[in-house]
Design a protein around this motif. Structure first.
Motif, PDB file in Angstrom:
ATOM      1  N   LYS A   5      10.277  14.708  -3.838  1.00 53.04           N
ATOM      2  CA  LYS A   5      11.483  14.649  -4.662  1.00 53.04           C
ATOM      3  C   LYS A   5      12.211  13.313  -4.473  1.00 53.04           C
ATOM      4  O   LYS A   5      12.650  12.701  -5.426  1.00 53.04           O
ATOM      5  N   LYS A   6      12.343  12.887  -3.232  1.00 55.67           N
ATOM      6  CA  LYS A   6      12.933  11.579  -2.924  1.00 55.67           C
ATOM      7  C   LYS A   6      11.814  10.716  -2.332  1.00 55.67           C
ATOM      8  O   LYS A   6      11.680  10.618  -1.122  1.00 55.67           O
ATOM      9  N   ALA A   7      11.030  10.126  -3.195  1.00 52.62           N
ATOM     10  CA  ALA A   7       9.888   9.310  -2.758  1.00 52.62           C
ATOM     11  C   ALA A   7      10.386   8.078  -2.005  1.00 52.62           C
ATOM     12  O   ALA A   7      11.461   7.552  -2.294  1.00 52.62           O
ATOM     13  N   PRO A   8       9.609   7.612  -1.040  1.00 48.48           N
ATOM     14  CA  PRO A   8      10.017   6.418  -0.294  1.00 48.48           C
ATOM     15  C   PRO A   8      10.062   5.196  -1.194  1.00 48.48           C
ATOM     16  O   PRO A   8       9.300   5.081  -2.157  1.00 48.48           O
ATOM     17  N   THR A   9      10.962   4.307  -0.870  1.00 46.38           N
ATOM     18  CA  THR A   9      11.070   3.044  -1.605  1.00 46.38           C
ATOM     19  C   THR A   9      10.426   1.903  -0.827  1.00 46.38           C
ATOM     20  O   THR A   9      10.317   0.797  -1.345  1.00 46.38           O
ATOM     21  N   ALA A  10      10.014   2.198   0.409  1.00 49.21           N
ATOM     22  CA  ALA A  10       9.398   1.157   1.235  1.00 49.21           C
ATOM     23  C   ALA A  10       8.497   1.787   2.290  1.00 49.21           C
ATOM     24  O   ALA A  10       8.716   2.919   2.717  1.00 49.21           O
ATOM     25  N   PHE A  11       7.490   1.020   2.681  1.00 49.45           N
ATOM     26  CA  PHE A  11       6.610   1.385   3.784  1.00 49.45           C
ATOM     27  C   PHE A  11       6.642   0.246   4.794  1.00 49.45           C
ATOM     28  O   PHE A  11       6.367  -0.901   4.440  1.00 49.45           O
ATOM     29  N   VAL A  12       6.985   0.560   6.026  1.00 43.66           N
ATOM     30  CA  VAL A  12       6.945  -0.407   7.121  1.00 43.66           C
ATOM     31  C   VAL A  12       5.785   0.022   8.004  1.00 43.66           C
ATOM     32  O   VAL A  12       5.842   1.067   8.645  1.00 43.66           O
ATOM     33  N   CYS A  13       4.740  -0.782   8.010  1.00 43.61           N
ATOM     34  CA  CYS A  13       3.487  -0.393   8.659  1.00 43.61           C
ATOM     35  C   CYS A  13       3.343  -1.026  10.039  1.00 43.61           C
ATOM     36  O   CYS A  13       3.891  -2.090  10.307  1.00 43.61           O
ATOM     37  N   VAL A  14       2.561  -0.369  10.871  1.00 45.89           N
ATOM     38  CA  VAL A  14       2.364  -0.803  12.253  1.00 45.89           C
ATOM     39  C   VAL A  14       1.568  -2.110  12.342  1.00 45.89           C
ATOM     40  O   VAL A  14       1.661  -2.816  13.328  1.00 45.89           O
ATOM     41  N   ASP A  15       0.803  -2.429  11.317  1.00 48.08           N
ATOM     42  CA  ASP A  15       0.072  -3.697  11.307  1.00 48.08           C
ATOM     43  C   ASP A  15      -0.224  -4.110   9.861  1.00 48.08           C
ATOM     44  O   ASP A  15      -0.054  -3.336   8.931  1.00 48.08           O
ATOM     45  N   ASP A  16      -0.651  -5.360   9.712  1.00 52.38           N
ATOM     46  CA  ASP A  16      -0.920  -5.885   8.373  1.00 52.38           C
ATOM     47  C   ASP A  16      -2.068  -5.154   7.685  1.00 52.38           C
ATOM     48  O   ASP A  16      -2.042  -4.961   6.471  1.00 52.38           O
ATOM     49  N   SER A  17      -3.054  -4.734   8.442  1.00 48.92           N
ATOM     50  CA  SER A  17      -4.205  -4.058   7.856  1.00 48.92           C
ATOM     51  C   SER A  17      -3.783  -2.781   7.130  1.00 48.92           C
ATOM     52  O   SER A  17      -4.185  -2.532   5.987  1.00 48.92           O
ATOM     53  N   ARG A  18      -2.965  -1.978   7.780  1.00 48.26           N
ATOM     54  CA  ARG A  18      -2.494  -0.743   7.147  1.00 48.26           C
ATOM     55  C   ARG A  18      -1.588  -1.050   5.961  1.00 48.26           C
ATOM     56  O   ARG A  18      -1.627  -0.367   4.939  1.00 48.26           O
ATOM     57  N   ALA A  19      -0.767  -2.084   6.091  1.00 52.42           N
ATOM     58  CA  ALA A  19       0.112  -2.472   4.982  1.00 52.42           C
ATOM     59  C   ALA A  19      -0.703  -2.892   3.766  1.00 52.42           C
ATOM     60  O   ALA A  19      -0.378  -2.526   2.635  1.00 52.42           O
ATOM     61  N   LEU A  20      -1.777  -3.626   3.993  1.00 55.34           N
ATOM     62  CA  LEU A  20      -2.629  -4.041   2.879  1.00 55.34           C
ATOM     63  C   LEU A  20      -3.308  -2.844   2.232  1.00 55.34           C
ATOM     64  O   LEU A  20      -3.488  -2.803   1.013  1.00 55.34           O
ATOM     65  N   GLY A  21      -3.669  -1.850   3.027  1.00 51.49           N
ATOM     66  CA  GLY A  21      -4.238  -0.612   2.483  1.00 51.49           C
ATOM     67  C   GLY A  21      -3.235   0.123   1.611  1.00 51.49           C
ATOM     68  O   GLY A  21      -3.581   0.627   0.533  1.00 51.49           O
ATOM     69  N   ILE A  22      -1.978   0.169   2.059  1.00 51.91           N
ATOM     70  CA  ILE A  22      -0.919   0.788   1.258  1.00 51.91           C
ATOM     71  C   ILE A  22      -0.751   0.022  -0.052  1.00 51.91           C
ATOM     72  O   ILE A  22      -0.619   0.613  -1.135  1.00 51.91           O
ATOM     73  N   CYS A  23      -0.749  -1.313   0.023  1.00 48.38           N
ATOM     74  CA  CYS A  23      -0.610  -2.140  -1.190  1.00 48.38           C
ATOM     75  C   CYS A  23      -1.721  -1.830  -2.188  1.00 48.38           C
ATOM     76  O   CYS A  23      -1.467  -1.699  -3.393  1.00 48.38           O
ATOM     77  N   GLN A  24      -2.948  -1.704  -1.701  1.00 47.44           N
ATOM     78  CA  GLN A  24      -4.082  -1.413  -2.580  1.00 47.44           C
ATOM     79  C   GLN A  24      -3.906  -0.048  -3.256  1.00 47.44           C
ATOM     80  O   GLN A  24      -4.106   0.093  -4.455  1.00 47.44           O
ATOM     81  N   THR A  25      -3.502   0.941  -2.471  1.00 46.97           N
ATOM     82  CA  THR A  25      -3.292   2.282  -3.032  1.00 46.97           C
ATOM     83  C   THR A  25      -2.186   2.270  -4.080  1.00 46.97           C
ATOM     84  O   THR A  25      -2.326   2.876  -5.150  1.00 46.97           O
ATOM     85  N   LEU A  26      -1.086   1.583  -3.785  1.00 47.04           N
ATOM     86  CA  LEU A  26       0.009   1.509  -4.752  1.00 47.04           C
ATOM     87  C   LEU A  26      -0.435   0.825  -6.039  1.00 47.04           C
ATOM     88  O   LEU A  26      -0.081   1.260  -7.134  1.00 47.04           O
ATOM     89  N   ASP A  27      -1.220  -0.252  -5.901  1.00 47.16           N
ATOM     90  CA  ASP A  27      -1.769  -0.930  -7.088  1.00 47.16           C
ATOM     91  C   ASP A  27      -2.615   0.023  -7.908  1.00 47.16           C
ATOM     92  O   ASP A  27      -2.506   0.069  -9.141  1.00 47.16           O
TER      93      ASP A  27
END
Length: 100
Positions: A5-27
């Motif tokens: 219902k209240k989706a996150p507006t940001a993801f703060v990831c433990v490392d760049d690798s996971r952040a890049l994975g999140i970016c790919q999924t969002l794309d």
């Protein structure tokens, strides 16, 4: 998480690798990273720099040296302690406007 219902507006990831994975999924979901959802990582890796990922940078060599020093102390019977290290935020295109 994005269907909440209240989706996150940001993801703060433990490392760049996971952040890049999140970016790919969002794309893949049709969302614009840095506009619809902000993403940041940790580590300032080559891959993160290539993708212009917002990240936190730190002295990797210095942290490794500290780890060895404190491990040696621990093995000698010294009590552990909390250490802090200098970090820097490197805002790039994967995060929206920062409000501090």
């Amino acid at each position: 998480m994005l269907n909440m219902k209240k989706a996150p507006t940001a993801f703060v990831c433990v490392d760049d690798s996971r952040a890049l994975g999140i970016c790919q999924t969002l794309d893949e979901l049709g969302l614009t990273v840095g506009v619809d959802v902000s993403v940041s990582g940790y580590g300032n890796t080559d891959a993160g720099r290539q993708k212009n990922l917002t990240t936190v940078t730190y002295d990797r060599k210095g942290i490794g040296e500290l780890a060895v020093e404190y491990l040696q102390g621990h093995l000698s019977g010294r009590e552990g302690e909390l250490l802090t290290v200098k970090t820097s935020l490197l805002p790039r295109v994967t995060t929206g406007r920062l409000i501090l």
